[in-house]
Design a protein around this motif. Sequence first.
Motif, PDB file in Angstrom:
ATOM      1  N   SER A 120      10.882   3.464  -1.931  1.00  0.00           N
ATOM      2  CA  SER A 120      10.493   3.025  -3.270  1.00  0.00           C
ATOM      3  C   SER A 120      10.835   4.076  -4.324  1.00  0.00           C
ATOM      4  CB  SER A 120       8.997   2.695  -3.318  1.00  0.00           C
ATOM      5  OG  SER A 120       8.214   3.876  -3.276  1.00  0.00           O
ATOM      6  N   TYR A 121      10.803   5.336  -3.936  1.00  0.00           N
ATOM      7  CA  TYR A 121      11.146   6.406  -4.876  1.00  0.00           C
ATOM      8  C   TYR A 121      12.648   6.475  -5.138  1.00  0.00           C
ATOM      9  CZ  TYR A 121       6.418   8.209  -4.995  1.00  0.00           C
ATOM     10  OH  TYR A 121       5.072   8.349  -5.213  1.00  0.00           O
ATOM     11  N   ARG A 122      13.445   5.824  -4.330  1.00  0.00           N
ATOM     12  CA  ARG A 122      14.897   5.827  -4.503  1.00  0.00           C
ATOM     13  C   ARG A 122      15.410   4.633  -5.301  1.00  0.00           C
ATOM     14  NH1 ARG A 122      16.637   7.514   1.631  1.00  0.00           N
ATOM     15  NH2 ARG A 122      15.639   9.551   1.584  1.00  0.00           N
ATOM     16  N   ILE A 123      14.550   3.656  -5.558  1.00  0.00           N
ATOM     17  CA  ILE A 123      14.965   2.444  -6.264  1.00  0.00           C
ATOM     18  C   ILE A 123      14.956   2.717  -7.765  1.00  0.00           C
ATOM     19  CG2 ILE A 123      14.435   0.035  -6.755  1.00  0.00           C
ATOM     20  CD1 ILE A 123      13.101  -0.086  -3.959  1.00  0.00           C
ATOM     21  N   GLU A 124      16.114   2.638  -8.345  1.00  0.00           N
ATOM     22  CA  GLU A 124      16.278   2.875  -9.782  1.00  0.00           C
ATOM     23  C   GLU A 124      15.587   1.768 -10.577  1.00  0.00           C
ATOM     24  OE1 GLU A 124      17.670   5.346 -12.725  1.00  0.00           O
ATOM     25  OE2 GLU A 124      18.160   5.619 -10.624  1.00  0.00           O
ATOM     26  N   GLY A 125      14.759   2.137 -11.534  1.00  0.00           N
ATOM     27  CA  GLY A 125      14.125   1.180 -12.430  1.00  0.00           C
ATOM     28  C   GLY A 125      13.003   0.362 -11.815  1.00  0.00           C
ATOM     29  N   ILE A 126      12.462   0.788 -10.695  1.00  0.00           N
ATOM     30  CA  ILE A 126      11.366   0.040 -10.055  1.00  0.00           C
ATOM     31  C   ILE A 126      10.137   0.056 -10.967  1.00  0.00           C
ATOM     32  CG2 ILE A 126      10.439   2.004  -8.766  1.00  0.00           C
ATOM     33  CD1 ILE A 126      10.015   0.015  -6.408  1.00  0.00           C
ATOM     34  N   GLY A 127       9.410  -1.046 -10.974  1.00  0.00           N
ATOM     35  CA  GLY A 127       8.241  -1.161 -11.831  1.00  0.00           C
ATOM     36  C   GLY A 127       6.947  -1.177 -11.035  1.00  0.00           C
ATOM     37  N   PRO A 128       5.828  -1.172 -11.742  1.00  0.00           N
ATOM     38  CA  PRO A 128       4.516  -1.162 -11.083  1.00  0.00           C
ATOM     39  C   PRO A 128       4.281  -2.365 -10.171  1.00  0.00           C
ATOM     40  CG  PRO A 128       4.286  -0.643 -13.415  1.00  0.00           C
ATOM     41  CD  PRO A 128       5.712  -1.057 -13.197  1.00  0.00           C
ATOM     42  N   GLY A 129       4.734  -3.533 -10.575  1.00  0.00           N
ATOM     43  CA  GLY A 129       4.538  -4.729  -9.744  1.00  0.00           C
ATOM     44  C   GLY A 129       5.238  -4.623  -8.399  1.00  0.00           C
ATOM     45  N   GLU A 130       6.472  -4.163  -8.433  1.00  0.00           N
ATOM     46  CA  GLU A 130       7.211  -3.987  -7.185  1.00  0.00           C
ATOM     47  C   GLU A 130       6.565  -2.913  -6.326  1.00  0.00           C
ATOM     48  OE1 GLU A 130      10.314  -5.330 -10.224  1.00  0.00           O
ATOM     49  OE2 GLU A 130       8.859  -3.727 -10.207  1.00  0.00           O
ATOM     50  N   CYS A 131       6.072  -1.855  -6.971  1.00  0.00           N
ATOM     51  CA  CYS A 131       5.415  -0.779  -6.213  1.00  0.00           C
ATOM     52  C   CYS A 131       4.139  -1.276  -5.547  1.00  0.00           C
ATOM     53  CB  CYS A 131       5.112   0.413  -7.130  1.00  0.00           C
ATOM     54  SG  CYS A 131       6.593   1.327  -7.607  1.00  0.00           S
ATOM     55  N   ARG A 132       3.375  -2.111  -6.244  1.00  0.00           N
ATOM     56  CA  ARG A 132       2.157  -2.664  -5.635  1.00  0.00           C
ATOM     57  C   ARG A 132       2.498  -3.542  -4.442  1.00  0.00           C
ATOM     58  NH1 ARG A 132       0.619  -2.703 -11.093  1.00  0.00           N
ATOM     59  NH2 ARG A 132       1.366  -4.829 -11.375  1.00  0.00           N
ATOM     60  N   SER A 133       3.567  -4.321  -4.544  1.00  0.00           N
ATOM     61  CA  SER A 133       3.995  -5.171  -3.438  1.00  0.00           C
ATOM     62  C   SER A 133       4.419  -4.330  -2.232  1.00  0.00           C
ATOM     63  CB  SER A 133       5.149  -6.064  -3.906  1.00  0.00           C
ATOM     64  OG  SER A 133       5.602  -6.873  -2.866  1.00  0.00           O
ATOM     65  N   ILE A 134       5.182  -3.278  -2.482  1.00  0.00           N
ATOM     66  CA  ILE A 134       5.605  -2.369  -1.412  1.00  0.00           C
ATOM     67  C   ILE A 134       4.394  -1.690  -0.794  1.00  0.00           C
ATOM     68  CG2 ILE A 134       6.824  -0.191  -0.952  1.00  0.00           C
ATOM     69  CD1 ILE A 134       8.895  -1.166  -3.092  1.00  0.00           C
ATOM     70  N   PHE A 135       3.460  -1.276  -1.635  1.00  0.00           N
ATOM     71  CA  PHE A 135       2.244  -0.619  -1.154  1.00  0.00           C
ATOM     72  C   PHE A 135       1.455  -1.542  -0.226  1.00  0.00           C
ATOM     73  CE2 PHE A 135      -2.323   0.054  -1.587  1.00  0.00           C
ATOM     74  CZ  PHE A 135      -2.442   1.356  -1.152  1.00  0.00           C
ATOM     75  N   LEU A 136       1.314  -2.797  -0.608  1.00  0.00           N
ATOM     76  CA  LEU A 136       0.579  -3.749   0.221  1.00  0.00           C
ATOM     77  C   LEU A 136       1.268  -3.928   1.574  1.00  0.00           C
ATOM     78  CD1 LEU A 136      -1.777  -5.690   0.522  1.00  0.00           C
ATOM     79  CD2 LEU A 136      -0.366  -7.446  -0.552  1.00  0.00           C
TER      80      LEU A 136
ATOM     81  N   LEU B  24       0.346  11.351   1.259  1.00  0.00           N
ATOM     82  CA  LEU B  24       1.498  10.836   0.527  1.00  0.00           C
ATOM     83  C   LEU B  24       1.476  11.261  -0.936  1.00  0.00           C
ATOM     84  CD1 LEU B  24       1.797   7.269   2.088  1.00  0.00           C
ATOM     85  CD2 LEU B  24       3.402   9.169   2.372  1.00  0.00           C
ATOM     86  N   VAL B  25       0.302  11.251  -1.551  1.00  0.00           N
ATOM     87  CA  VAL B  25       0.185  11.726  -2.929  1.00  0.00           C
ATOM     88  C   VAL B  25       0.573  13.202  -2.989  1.00  0.00           C
ATOM     89  CG1 VAL B  25      -1.437  12.240  -4.807  1.00  0.00           C
ATOM     90  CG2 VAL B  25      -1.490  10.003  -3.700  1.00  0.00           C
ATOM     91  N   ALA B  26       0.079  13.995  -2.064  1.00  0.00           N
ATOM     92  CA  ALA B  26       0.411  15.421  -2.034  1.00  0.00           C
ATOM     93  C   ALA B  26       1.915  15.630  -1.832  1.00  0.00           C
ATOM     94  CB  ALA B  26      -0.372  16.122  -0.928  1.00  0.00           C
ATOM     95  N   ARG B  27       2.546  14.749  -1.091  1.00  0.00           N
ATOM     96  CA  ARG B  27       3.983  14.871  -0.815  1.00  0.00           C
ATOM     97  C   ARG B  27       4.833  14.509  -2.036  1.00  0.00           C
ATOM     98  NH1 ARG B  27       6.169  11.300   4.007  1.00  0.00           N
ATOM     99  NH2 ARG B  27       4.866  12.749   5.166  1.00  0.00           N
TER     100      ARG B  27
ATOM    101  N   PRO C  21       5.993   5.046 -10.955  1.00  0.00           N
ATOM    102  CA  PRO C  21       4.979   4.007 -10.751  1.00  0.00           C
ATOM    103  C   PRO C  21       4.378   4.003  -9.340  1.00  0.00           C
ATOM    104  CG  PRO C  21       7.110   3.012 -11.283  1.00  0.00           C
ATOM    105  CD  PRO C  21       7.273   4.484 -11.400  1.00  0.00           C
ATOM    106  N   MET C  22       5.148   4.388  -8.322  1.00  0.00           N
ATOM    107  CA  MET C  22       4.585   4.417  -6.968  1.00  0.00           C
ATOM    108  C   MET C  22       3.538   5.517  -6.848  1.00  0.00           C
ATOM    109  SD  MET C  22       4.123   3.139  -4.044  1.00  0.00           S
ATOM    110  CE  MET C  22       5.394   1.985  -3.596  1.00  0.00           C
ATOM    111  N   THR C  23       3.747   6.614  -7.537  1.00  0.00           N
ATOM    112  CA  THR C  23       2.744   7.679  -7.511  1.00  0.00           C
ATOM    113  C   THR C  23       1.424   7.160  -8.069  1.00  0.00           C
ATOM    114  OG1 THR C  23       4.473   9.357  -7.750  1.00  0.00           O
ATOM    115  CG2 THR C  23       2.223  10.033  -8.261  1.00  0.00           C
ATOM    116  N   GLN C  24       1.494   6.395  -9.149  1.00  0.00           N
ATOM    117  CA  GLN C  24       0.274   5.833  -9.726  1.00  0.00           C
ATOM    118  C   GLN C  24      -0.372   4.834  -8.772  1.00  0.00           C
ATOM    119  OE1 GLN C  24      -1.302   6.830 -12.588  1.00  0.00           O
ATOM    120  NE2 GLN C  24      -2.925   5.604 -11.678  1.00  0.00           N
TER     121      GLN C  24
END
Length: 90
Positions: A15-31, A50-53, A62-65
């Motif tokens: 998710s950190y490598r995806i250019e222009g990823i948004g919060p919605g996509e990050c929440r979906s990946i997180f789930l 993971l946060v520490a990393r 957005p994935m950090t958030q």
Amino acid sequence: MKRDPLDPKQLICESYRIEGIGPGECRSIFLDWALSLPEGQDVQAALAALVARYEPSHPDHPMTQVLRDGRGASTAPRRRGGWRSRPRQS
């Protein structure tokens, strides 16, 4: 590549490598990440690691958030539905 026990499917890492990823996509990946963790995994400990990393090098991503927000959740998401959730027929 060595398998990461905190991110076995490499979902968070990618998710950190995806250019222009948004919060919605990050929440979906997180789930998807949370649902794919092995049973018994300490989700809060995994999130803290993971946060520490990722936070030091990606503080505004957005994935950090999403990971930070996940640390505030009290329980891991659980699957719903399927035959186990249906009432028994007498």
